[in-house]
Design a protein around this motif. Structure first.
Motif, mmCIF file in Angstrom:
data_model
loop_
_atom_site.group_PDB
_atom_site.id
_atom_site.type_symbol
_atom_site.label_atom_id
_atom_site.label_comp_id
_atom_site.label_asym_id
_atom_site.label_seq_id
_atom_site.Cartn_x
_atom_site.Cartn_y
_atom_site.Cartn_z
ATOM 1 N N LYS A 209 -28.880 71.269 -105.917
ATOM 2 C CA LYS A 209 -29.888 70.627 -105.070
ATOM 3 C C LYS A 209 -30.687 69.651 -105.917
ATOM 4 O O LYS A 209 -31.276 70.037 -106.919
ATOM 5 N N TYR B 204 -22.181 69.777 -98.328
ATOM 6 C CA TYR B 204 -21.976 70.004 -99.753
ATOM 7 C C TYR B 204 -20.483 70.162 -100.038
ATOM 8 O O TYR B 204 -19.786 70.933 -99.375
ATOM 9 N N GLU C 225 -30.868 74.668 -99.444
ATOM 10 C CA GLU C 225 -31.230 73.542 -98.570
ATOM 11 C C GLU C 225 -32.293 73.978 -97.556
ATOM 12 O O GLU C 225 -33.288 73.284 -97.356
ATOM 13 N N LYS C 226 -32.073 75.128 -96.922
ATOM 14 C CA LYS C 226 -33.031 75.625 -95.912
ATOM 15 C C LYS C 226 -34.387 75.934 -96.537
ATOM 16 O O LYS C 226 -35.423 75.560 -96.010
ATOM 17 N N PRO D 283 -33.802 67.241 -96.852
ATOM 18 C CA PRO D 283 -32.476 67.881 -96.829
ATOM 19 C C PRO D 283 -31.374 66.863 -97.112
ATOM 20 O O PRO D 283 -31.514 65.677 -96.822
ATOM 21 N N GLU D 284 -30.292 67.331 -97.676
ATOM 22 C CA GLU D 284 -29.139 66.481 -97.961
ATOM 23 C C GLU D 284 -28.474 66.122 -96.640
ATOM 24 O O GLU D 284 -28.271 66.993 -95.789
ATOM 25 N N ALA E 79 -36.119 72.691 -97.620
ATOM 26 C CA ALA E 79 -36.541 71.911 -96.443
ATOM 27 C C ALA E 79 -37.835 72.500 -95.875
ATOM 28 O O ALA E 79 -38.742 71.761 -95.477
#
Length: 189
Positions: free
Chosen positions: A47, A127, A112-113, A122-123, A116
């Motif tokens: 990340k 991934y 990510e979660k 977020p991406e 965020a």
């Protein structure tokens, strides 16, 4: 307050980094248009957080620790030479990463979660596990065909296997010679 360019990564065992570095050495030539990653900077990025206020570093480390709380060490296999978006016309030269237990992909989704929820962007793309070894230099949209041909020789080779048992929160500091990385936090699995 000072900001630090920060990311979460898996460090590589020295034998894996050495093999990847050897592949790069056998591929690169002066003026090839690729900015190669030095062996000491090779890592698997999970990340990228961007600029983080230095006072937020403990919260970032705690978030990674929480995500890893019930995660056991897991295997990864680093395979052949590849590229993003594709090996035929890459902007990024990579080495494939096989995640047989899906632990890596699940961990990244969890990170990510969690990030965020803390307000980090977020991406936008799914991934895809990979090890970045080089990027085309600014102004060059794609790697030249001679570099791609040399890199492609390793497409069916393997770098090696590893067990992930630690994550790092890393600060990237731009120097004249390029970025230097400092580990800001370590999380054991």
């Amino acid at each position: 307050m000072k900001t630090i360019r920060t990311f979460v990564a898996i460090p590589l065992p020295s034998d894996i980094a050495r093999t990847a570095s050897r592949w790069m050495a056998e591929t690169k030539t002066p003026g090839d248009g690729i900015k190669w990653v030095p062996e000491e900077n090779l890592h698997l990025t999970l990340k990228f957080l961007g600029e983080v206020d230095n006072v937020e570093t403990p919260a970032v480390c705690n978030t990674v620790e929480d995500a890893c709380e019930e995660l056991d060490p897991f295997p990864l296999a680093l395979g052949g030479a590849s590229g993003i978006p594709v090996i035929d016309r890459p902007r990024v030269l990579t080495i494939d990463v096989d995640d047989p237990t899906s632990s890596l992909v699940q961990l990244v989704a969890d990170l990510e979660k969690r990030f965020a929820a803390l307000g980090y962007k977020p991406e936008s793309r799914d991934y895809r596990p990979h090890l970045t070894v080089g990027r085309t230099r600014s102004g060059t949209r794609r790697a030249n065909s001679a570099v791609v041909d040399r890199w492609r020789r390793f497409a069916d080779d393997e770098v090696g296997e590893m067990t992930v048992n630690e994550l790092h929160v890393v600060g990237s500091f731009l120097e004249k010679h390029g970025p230097s990385y400092n580990v800001l936090g370590r999380v054991q699995l």
